[in-house]
Scaffold this active site. Structure first.
Site, PDB file in Angstrom:
ATOM      1  N   CYS A   1       0.789  -1.236  -0.051  1.00  0.00           N
ATOM      2  CA  CYS A   1      -0.020  -0.023   0.098  1.00  0.00           C
ATOM      3  C   CYS A   1       0.980   1.226   0.106  1.00  0.00           C
ATOM      4  O   CYS A   1       1.560   1.577  -0.905  1.00  0.00           O
ATOM      5  CB  CYS A   1      -1.062  -0.006   1.071  1.00  0.00           C
ATOM      6  SG  CYS A   1      -2.381   1.084   1.012  1.00  0.00           S
TER       7      CYS A   1
ATOM      8  N   HIS B   1      -3.977  -5.341  -0.223  1.00  0.00           N
ATOM      9  CA  HIS B   1      -3.683  -5.620   1.251  1.00  0.00           C
ATOM     10  C   HIS B   1      -3.743  -7.361   1.278  1.00  0.00           C
ATOM     11  O   HIS B   1      -4.642  -7.888   1.524  1.00  0.00           O
ATOM     12  CB  HIS B   1      -4.624  -4.992   2.293  1.00  0.00           C
ATOM     13  CG  HIS B   1      -4.339  -3.811   2.560  1.00  0.00           C
ATOM     14  ND1 HIS B   1      -3.606  -3.296   3.741  1.00  0.00           N
ATOM     15  CD2 HIS B   1      -4.543  -2.615   1.877  1.00  0.00           C
ATOM     16  CE1 HIS B   1      -3.548  -1.898   3.722  1.00  0.00           C
ATOM     17  NE2 HIS B   1      -3.963  -1.543   2.553  1.00  0.00           N
TER      18      HIS B   1
ATOM     19  N   GLU C   1      -2.768  -9.123   3.566  1.00  0.00           N
ATOM     20  CA  GLU C   1      -3.049  -9.760   4.936  1.00  0.00           C
ATOM     21  C   GLU C   1      -4.681  -9.919   5.048  1.00  0.00           C
ATOM     22  O   GLU C   1      -4.967 -10.375   6.307  1.00  0.00           O
ATOM     23  CB  GLU C   1      -2.272  -8.931   5.815  1.00  0.00           C
ATOM     24  CG  GLU C   1      -3.013  -7.629   6.247  1.00  0.00           C
ATOM     25  CD  GLU C   1      -3.075  -6.480   5.267  1.00  0.00           C
ATOM     26  OE1 GLU C   1      -3.834  -5.672   5.407  1.00  0.00           O
ATOM     27  OE2 GLU C   1      -2.516  -6.622   4.413  1.00  0.00           O
TER      28      GLU C   1
END
Length: 381
Positions: free
Chosen positions: A272, A356, A358
């Site tokens: 990001c 993202h 995760e």
């Protein structure tokens, strides 16, 4: 009998949305964005990347599973407020520790319900992310002229370095791994790859993924210098997510990254804002998007494998792929609008993605990136 509105959202162009307020009372000014995710409102509100923004949720059922400490991405909500279609209900979930409304009140964040979020989302898409003022008054008394004036006075996110506001105050170690049934978050044990993670607004689950990939993680503040990084004698450098204008944060982050790249051959991985910081350090440029990418259903194509990943995104700026230097390859691209979503240096283990991994909306489509980072450190010896 109609109920008097207790909240008002004023756009800088003078458009007004009335609704029922919840959470904290008072007034806040911010940029307005929308998020299309059907789950994860607590993670969204506590994602430091939302600093300076109020989130319009396109999914109407917000608050129905309550909140709990495990789902916080940072200690407190960072988003300035929320806009929802339906008023939040009492939570109905075995994991709920408290109602979302109580949580917002205690954490000083304003919400407005009963808003036509479809109309508001269309306006954001057509006009770009507007500057707004959101007020909550239980008595329903609003100075509309002052609200619109406050919205127009908001500086916006361009040129704004917000990483300094959400980063950690001092360095710390991280050993908590990803959640696993039935015991929750296990601790990483034993030796692992020594990773320095620069905190531009790091989400906890990113750090958990690094630990789960076998990393001994030391987190440093956003202002860390190359000397601070190299003093840890790391095997790899991780650049975290975060809010604000990447060019502004890059004033101090880019020189650090350049110096680390010049002095070492260590693997570097960014997510990001970290992706944007790396791109700037490599010679590319970033630009402000019309309304950004915010959601958990964004298709991204990996050019190198041909696979499409369903990803979670939250960014209002993007790397201009036309400015990438010759030794930097575009690896991922958004299938929504063709914007850049990933890069890698062709002759060394340095790479990053805009989305993202995760957040796992795929759910495991993108965890390979953490494994790739760990493998690069192993191969370095």
């Amino acid at each position: 009998m109609p109920t008097k509105p207790t909240a008002c959202l004023a756009l800088a162009d003078g458009t007004l949305f009335y609704g029922m307020g919840f959470g904290a009372t008072g007034q806040t000014e911010a940029e307005l964005c929308f998020n299309t995710a059907m789950t994860g409102y607590q993670e969204i509100m506590t994602d430091p990347s939302y600093a300076g923004q109020i989130v319009t949720f396109t999914f109407p059922h917000i608050g129905n599973v309550g909140v709990n400490p495990d789902d916080d991405e940072t200690a407190d909500p960072v988003a300035a407020g929320m806009v929802v279609k339906w008023d939040p209900t009492e939570p109905s979930n075995w994991r709920a520790a408290e109602p979302m409304v109580d949580w917002l009140t205690r954490r000083g964040r304003i919400g407005i319900g009963g808003v036509d979020t479809r109309r508001l989302t269309r306006a954001i898409r057509q006009q770009g992310a507007p500057h707004v003022a959101l007020a909550h008054d239980p008595e329903g008394n609003f100075d509309i002229e002052a609200l619109v004036k406050a919205a127009r006075a908001f500086s916006g996110l361009e040129g704004l370095d917000l990483a300094k506001d959400v980063t950690c105050a001092q360095s710390y170690k991280w050993d908590e791994m990803r959640w696993a049934w039935p015991d929750g978050f296990p601790k990483r044990e034993g030796k692992g790859h020594k990773v320095v993670a620069i905190d531009y607004g790091a989400k906890r689950n990113i750090l958990r993924c690094l630990a789960s990939a076998g990393c001994e993680v030391t987190v440093l503040p956003a202002s860390a210098t190359a000397e601070d990084v190299l003093a840890q004698n790391p095997d790899g450098l991780f650049l975290s997510n975060g809010p604000g204008d990447p060019a502004a944060t890059g004033e101090y982050a880019v020189p650090m990254i350049k110096e680390v790249l010049d002095k070492t051959d260590m693997p570097v991985f960014g997510i990001c804002l970290g992706h944007q910081m790396l791109a700037l350090a490599l010679g590319a440029k970033t630009i402000k998007m019309n309304h950004g990418h915010h959601g958990a259903n964004h298709p991204v194509k990996d050019y190198e494998t041909g696979k499409v990943e369903i990803t979670s995104m939250n960014h209002g700026f993007t790397v201009d792929s036309q400015t990438l230097p010759a030794n930097v390859k575009e690896t991922h691209v958004s299938l929504f609008d063709g914007s850049n979503c990933g890069i890698r240096v062709t002759d060394r283990p340095v790479f990053s993605v805009q989305y993202h991994p995760e957040a796992s909306p795929g759910p495991q489509d993108s965890f390979y990136l953490f494994e790739r980072f760990a493998d690069a450190m192993s191969n370095r010896g």
